[in-house]
Design an enzyme around this catalytic site. Structure first.
Site, PDB file in Angstrom:
ATOM      1  N   THR A 194       0.837  -1.199   0.000  1.00 27.84           N
ATOM      2  CA  THR A 194       0.000   0.000   0.000  1.00 27.84           C
ATOM      3  C   THR A 194       0.870   1.246   0.000  1.00 27.84           C
ATOM      4  OG1 THR A 194      -1.734  -1.160   1.180  1.00 27.84           O
ATOM      5  CG2 THR A 194      -1.672   1.213   1.494  1.00 27.84           C
ATOM      6  N   ARG A 222     -14.210  -7.662  -0.338  1.00 34.42           N
ATOM      7  CA  ARG A 222     -13.549  -7.154   0.883  1.00 34.42           C
ATOM      8  C   ARG A 222     -12.898  -5.775   0.629  1.00 34.42           C
ATOM      9  NH1 ARG A 222      -8.249  -5.247   2.430  1.00 34.42           N
ATOM     10  NH2 ARG A 222      -8.048  -5.540   4.661  1.00 34.42           N
ATOM     11  N   GLY A 224     -10.557  -2.813   2.791  1.00 32.50           N
ATOM     12  CA  GLY A 224      -9.816  -2.551   4.022  1.00 32.50           C
ATOM     13  C   GLY A 224      -9.932  -1.106   4.471  1.00 32.50           C
ATOM     14  N   THR A 245      -0.938   2.069   6.849  1.00 35.09           N
ATOM     15  CA  THR A 245      -0.777   0.818   6.120  1.00 35.09           C
ATOM     16  C   THR A 245      -0.714  -0.314   7.129  1.00 35.09           C
ATOM     17  OG1 THR A 245       0.650  -0.524   4.715  1.00 35.09           O
ATOM     18  CG2 THR A 245       1.733   1.210   5.993  1.00 35.09           C
ATOM     19  N   GLY A 246      -1.330  -1.434   6.801  1.00 36.73           N
ATOM     20  CA  GLY A 246      -1.276  -2.548   7.743  1.00 36.73           C
ATOM     21  C   GLY A 246      -2.517  -3.409   7.662  1.00 36.73           C
ATOM     22  N   SER A 247      -2.795  -4.113   8.748  1.00 38.95           N
ATOM     23  CA  SER A 247      -3.943  -5.024   8.808  1.00 38.95           C
ATOM     24  C   SER A 247      -5.215  -4.193   8.781  1.00 38.95           C
ATOM     25  CB  SER A 247      -3.911  -5.832  10.100  1.00 38.95           C
ATOM     26  OG  SER A 247      -2.593  -6.049  10.542  1.00 38.95           O
ATOM     27  N   GLY A 248      -5.815  -4.079   7.607  1.00 39.59           N
ATOM     28  CA  GLY A 248      -6.900  -3.124   7.403  1.00 39.59           C
ATOM     29  C   GLY A 248      -8.053  -3.254   8.379  1.00 39.59           C
TER      30      GLY A 248
HETATM   31  N1  ASP Z   1      -4.231  -1.682   4.755  1.00 38.28           N
HETATM   32  C1  ASP Z   1      -4.360  -2.384   3.499  1.00 38.28           C
HETATM   33  C2  ASP Z   1      -5.658  -3.138   3.470  1.00 38.28           C
HETATM   34  O1  ASP Z   1      -6.037  -3.690   4.481  1.00 38.28           O
HETATM   35  C3  ASP Z   1      -3.221  -3.345   3.251  1.00 38.28           C
HETATM   36  C4  ASP Z   1      -1.833  -2.807   3.471  1.00 38.28           C
HETATM   37  O2  ASP Z   1      -1.640  -1.718   3.998  1.00 38.28           O
HETATM   38  O3  ASP Z   1      -0.887  -3.499   3.070  1.00 38.28           O
HETATM   39  O4  ASP Z   1      -6.264  -3.228   2.419  1.00 38.28           O
END
Ligand code: ASP
Length: 331
Positions: A194, A222, A224, A245-248
């Site tokens: 991301t 889905r 995020g 950025t991360g676990s959406g």
């Molecule tokens: N945050 C993004 C999502 O959950 C993924 C990511 O940041 O890598 O879609």
């Protein structure tokens, strides 16, 4: 009655742009020197593109778009060209943008034919009465408002297709950066993701934007945190601009971007501490990731609770500084 003169007159604010290219299980021993150089090169190009806008007196919104477009056009990052595949073998893209001066915002989700999703999010913000459009409707709107439409095959990359096949075989829904962590990948280049940017312009206005392909092997439409205002993106001149950025899912559950901004505005928490507190809440729910945060004085933080985050900063001196690992110096 006397008029209060601001100590930072309009058009004399420091300029600043901070970017990220995703956080995750990025390990030094799994990234070759060539690949690291390639990432740093695109990060530097993104910083330079955004800086060129700010240096000429352009808006923070335009700087965020310029910086993100460079990363969307690069196959190295999970946004635009090079986005990950959904379970059905599609590239379903999400993006959002927010203006800190007006708190106007625009977002799109689940689009498959918009070359630069951040531009479509901007069109939603400036040319519609809405904040968020999804799927086919978003594509029809974007096409009608001058956003470049491409055949969905434009987003195909072999490497992402191979990642999808692996994820399907393992029956996993995988965050880009965490793909294959622990097992050597052929070219060590599986850790990227991301993209996001936060900017401060000469008028003292903040802006934030985020763009992503989401998770490999995601299904059922889905979405995020990235296109959700307050979760993946937030900007308010009274506090900070934030991109996540991360676990959406956990970033949505903690309203991560707004959460960080609210701590700064209401409790005067320093930026890095506010980001760390938010990331601790994300971690408590089982997630991880990173946040970039910038305030109207040009102070900033780039924080993550993963092994790495692609990131960079540039200010008045025009020097593009990039980082990946925790021990890279954040200027
Ligand atoms: N945050 C993004 C999502 O959950 C993924 C990511 O940041 O890598 O879609």
């Amino acid at each position: 009655m006397t008029t209060q003169i601001s100590s930072t007159p309009a058009n004399h604010s420091p300029i600043r742009l901070i970017i990220h290219g995703g956080a995750g299980a990025i390990k030094r021993n799994r990234l070759t020197a060539e690949r690291e150089q390639a990432y740093r090169q695109v990060l530097a190009e993104s910083l330079t593109a955004g800086h060129a806008v700010l240096k000429e007196g352009g808006s923070s919104i335009d700087a965020v778009i310029a910086a993100i477009v460079v990363m969307e056009d690069s196959p190295l990052f999970n946004a635009g060209k090079g986005a990950v595949f959904s379970h059905e073998g599609r590239n379903e893209l999400d993006a959002s943008i927010m203006d800190g001066a007006t708190r106007m915002a625009g977002a799109i989700a689940g689009v498959t034919t918009i070359r630069n999703p951040i531009r479509a999010a901007h069109a939603v913000m400036t040319q519609s009465k809405h904040v968020m459009l999804i799927g086919q409707g978003a594509e029809t709107f974007a096409a009608g408002h001058g956003t470049e439409i491409v055949d969905s095959s434009y987003f195909y990359t072999q490497h992402r297709w191979d990642q999808l096949q692996k994820a399907i075989a393992k029956e996993q829904v995988v965050r880009d950066h965490d793909m294959d962590s622990g097992t050597p990948s052929p070219d060590g280049d599986e850790k990227h993701g991301t993209v996001g940017a936060v900017a401060l312009d000469r008028c003292g206005n903040l802006a934030a934007g985020t763009s992503t392909g989401g998770l490999t092997n995601k299904r059922y439409g889905r979405v995020g945190d990235s296109p959700i205002i307050g979760a993946g993106t937030y900007a308010d001149n009274r506090s900070v601009a934030v991109s996540a950025t991360g676990s959406g899912e956990m970033f949505i559950q903690t309203a991560a971007a707004f959460n960080t901004a609210a701590q700064v505005r209401l409790q005067q928490v320093p930026l890095a501490e506010a980001a760390d507190r938010t990331l601790a809440e994300v971690a408590a729910l089982g997630g991880d990731g990173g946040l970039i945060v910038l305030d109207a004085q040009g102070r900033f933080a780039m924080r993550f609770n993963t092994s790495g985050m692609f990131r960079g900063s540039i200010g008045d001196d025009g020097i593009a500084r990039t980082g990946i690992f925790p021990d890279d110096v954040d200027y």
